[in-house]
Design an enzyme around this catalytic site. Structure first.
Site, PDB file in Angstrom:
ATOM      1  N   SER A 186       0.429  -1.062   0.183  1.00  0.00           N
ATOM      2  CA  SER A 186      -0.095  -0.486   0.401  1.00  0.00           C
ATOM      3  C   SER A 186       1.019   1.524   0.236  1.00  0.00           C
ATOM      4  O   SER A 186       0.060   2.482  -0.371  1.00  0.00           O
ATOM      5  CB  SER A 186      -0.922  -0.038   1.166  1.00  0.00           C
ATOM      6  N   HIS A 214      -5.410  -3.594  -1.870  1.00  0.00           N
ATOM      7  CA  HIS A 214      -5.169  -2.985  -2.625  1.00  0.00           C
ATOM      8  C   HIS A 214      -5.859  -3.312  -3.766  1.00  0.00           C
ATOM      9  O   HIS A 214      -5.251  -2.775  -5.219  1.00  0.00           O
ATOM     10  CB  HIS A 214      -4.065  -1.823  -2.440  1.00  0.00           C
ATOM     11  N   LYS A 245     -12.365  -0.805   0.454  1.00  0.00           N
ATOM     12  CA  LYS A 245     -11.392   0.939   0.575  1.00  0.00           C
ATOM     13  C   LYS A 245     -11.778   0.802  -1.267  1.00  0.00           C
ATOM     14  O   LYS A 245     -12.880   1.035  -1.196  1.00  0.00           O
ATOM     15  CB  LYS A 245      -9.865   0.164  -0.590  1.00  0.00           C
TER      16      LYS A 245
HETATM   17  C1  LIG Z   1      -6.642  -1.442   4.637  1.00  0.00           C
HETATM   18  C2  LIG Z   1      -5.398  -2.970   5.101  1.00  0.00           C
HETATM   19  C3  LIG Z   1      -6.089  -3.934   5.810  1.00  0.00           C
HETATM   20  C4  LIG Z   1      -7.094  -2.990   6.509  1.00  0.00           C
HETATM   21  O1  LIG Z   1      -8.410  -3.278   6.124  1.00  0.00           O
HETATM   22  P1  LIG Z   1      -9.478  -2.407   7.224  1.00  0.00           P
HETATM   23  O2  LIG Z   1     -10.829  -2.867   6.270  1.00  0.00           O
HETATM   24  O3  LIG Z   1      -9.106  -0.983   6.743  1.00  0.00           O
HETATM   25  O4  LIG Z   1      -9.641  -3.523   8.227  1.00  0.00           O
HETATM   26  C5  LIG Z   1      -5.872  -5.145   5.771  1.00  0.00           C
HETATM   27  N1  LIG Z   1      -4.820  -5.174   4.926  1.00  0.00           N
HETATM   28  C6  LIG Z   1      -3.981  -4.451   4.098  1.00  0.00           C
HETATM   29  C7  LIG Z   1      -3.084  -4.874   3.390  1.00  0.00           C
HETATM   30  C8  LIG Z   1      -4.774  -3.015   4.465  1.00  0.00           C
HETATM   31  O5  LIG Z   1      -4.256  -2.365   3.104  1.00  0.00           O
END
Ligand SMILES: *Cc1c(COP(=O)(O)O)cnc(C)c1O
Length: 398
Positions: A186, A214, A245
């Site tokens: 990310s 992502h 996301k």
């Molecule tokens: C953002 C993210 C998460 C967390 O997801 P949420 O639904 O916001 O808790 C988990 N793993 C990765 C790789 C992320 O980028």
């Protein structure tokens, strides 16, 4: 009125002072409108380059309507954990739709992507087992691994040869192994070499898990994610995902082989001991899946925007790192410069956050620019003009 800090809490005051001294203290801005291409933030209207709202679904009329309808029928809260009285027909429908969307046998919907990693890893490996983990894996993967209490062996970032060497060396001393990696990283936007990692794990009979937070809604056909991007359907044992996301809502998913999802449904502590997601959230997630299955237009818009913005930044002379996805890092180096850059962008009506240590290594601070399908070409031009102005003011570009 400030009170005297008691001696037992002095360590907290010291640590907060240190964070402020080293300019690492996080100042949290307040959003005063829905997440969208433009937002009200701290009393001003700004172009939003900060959210992970890739497809612009966070404020989409169809999702808003789905949430309202769900509240009318189901009320606001589940008031129970999924295994007691919190599993509604909505949850089951979403799980079936997500499994079909991702091309897997089964899926389990949990409260967040963070939760999904806490839920999925400890049932698979424990004391006497070993986890092979990419050095830049997300914090929620790292914490899931720690909770599992298995031995954690970190391999070099996106380096299958190093992963193989570590598996060869360590696996024989343990009962079983799990290889776990982010799909898209990310902070840099680079993509894990999933095909090569799979080959290696298969050769040594190690379980495989990929976190596609992502990648969903971004990579693959119509945003079906990283496994689709590599054509590895049915190969990875577990796929972790998030609905917070690209899907624009909130929630996490554990997807993969039916036997594993069935097993995790029996064992995962966040699933067994924390209440279900609300009907409104769940219904909005369902509406997001509907939209993704109906059309690839939003995913295409996101990528068009991403290519335009990256080319524009490079033309201006910015170092845009090594991204292979719409995540666009503007590499600045020092955290102080990055914070000042972000502050001046905000003054010029552009909201893009600086990211520094410990989220990224020291000396690799950057502004992370997140465009969305909710942005127009004109919006991107406004953003580029602000980056050009601030970049020149601060001597980053000529
Ligand atoms: C953002 C993210 C998460 C967390 O997801 P949420 O639904 O916001 O808790 C988990 N793993 C990765 C790789 C992320 O980028």
């Amino acid at each position: 009125m400030t009170t005297q800090t008691p001696k037992r809490l002095q360590f907290i005051a010291d640590e907060l002072a240190r964070l402020r001294d080293e300019r690492l203290f996080i100042n949290i801005r307040t959003m005063e409108s829905a997440a969208d291409g433009w937002m009200e933030v701290d009393g001003r209207r700004v172009l939003n380059f900060c959210t992970n709202n890739y497809l612009g679904l966070a404020n989409h009329p169809r999702l808003r309507q789905a949430a309202r309808d769900a509240i009318e029928r189901w009320g606001v809260g589940p008031a129970a954990v999924r295994t007691i009285a919190g599993t509604t027909a909505l949850h089951l429908e979403l799980e079936q739709r997500l499994a079909a969307f991702k091309g897997v046998e089964d899926a389990l919907f949990v409260q967040s992507g963070f939760c999904a990693n806490q839920a999925a890893i400890p049932p698979l490996v424990g004391k006497g087992d070993v986890i092979f983990s990419d050095s830049l894996n997300h914090a929620s993967i790292i914490d899931g691994c720690r909770l599992a209490r298995a031995k954690i062996i970190v391999y070099e970032h996106c380096n299958p040869a190093d992963a193989e060497a570590k598996i060869k060396e360590h696996l024989p001393q343990y009962r079983r192994g799990l290889l776990v990696t982010d799909g898209v990283f990310s902070m840099d936007g680079d993509v894990a070499p999933l095909d090569k990692l799979y080959e290696i794990a298969e050769r040594y009979d190690v379980m495989t898990m990929v976190d596609d937070a992502h990648g969903e809604g971004v990579l693959g056909h119509g945003g079906r994610g990283i496994v689709d991007h590599f054509g590895l359907h049915g190969k990875f044992d577990v796929e972790i995902g998030t609905l917070s996301k690209a899907f624009g809502v909130v929630g996490g998913v554990i997807a993969g082989k039916k036997i594993i999802v069935d097993y995790i449904r029996q064992k995962a502590r966040p699933f067994l001991f924390s209440s279900a997601t609300t009907p409104a959230d769940t219904a909005a997630c369902l509406a997001a899946v509907d939209l993704l299955e109906e059309s690839e237009a939003l995913v295409e818009k996101l990528w068009d925007n991403a290519r335009y913005l990256q080319a524009g930044m490079q033309e201006l002379g910015f170092d845009t790192g090594s991204s292979q996805t719409p995540i666009l890092p503007i590499m600045l180096g020092e955290v102080g410069l990055t914070k000042e850059f972000s502050r001046r962008l905000f003054e010029n009506g552009v909201f893009a956050m600086g990211i520094g240590f410990p989220t990224v290594p020291k000396g690799k601070a950057r502004i992370r620019v997140m465009n969305t399908a909710a942005h127009s070409r004109e919006d991107l031009d406004i953003g580029l003009a602000a980056f050009a102005k601030v970049g020149r003011e601060l001597g980053v570009i000529d």
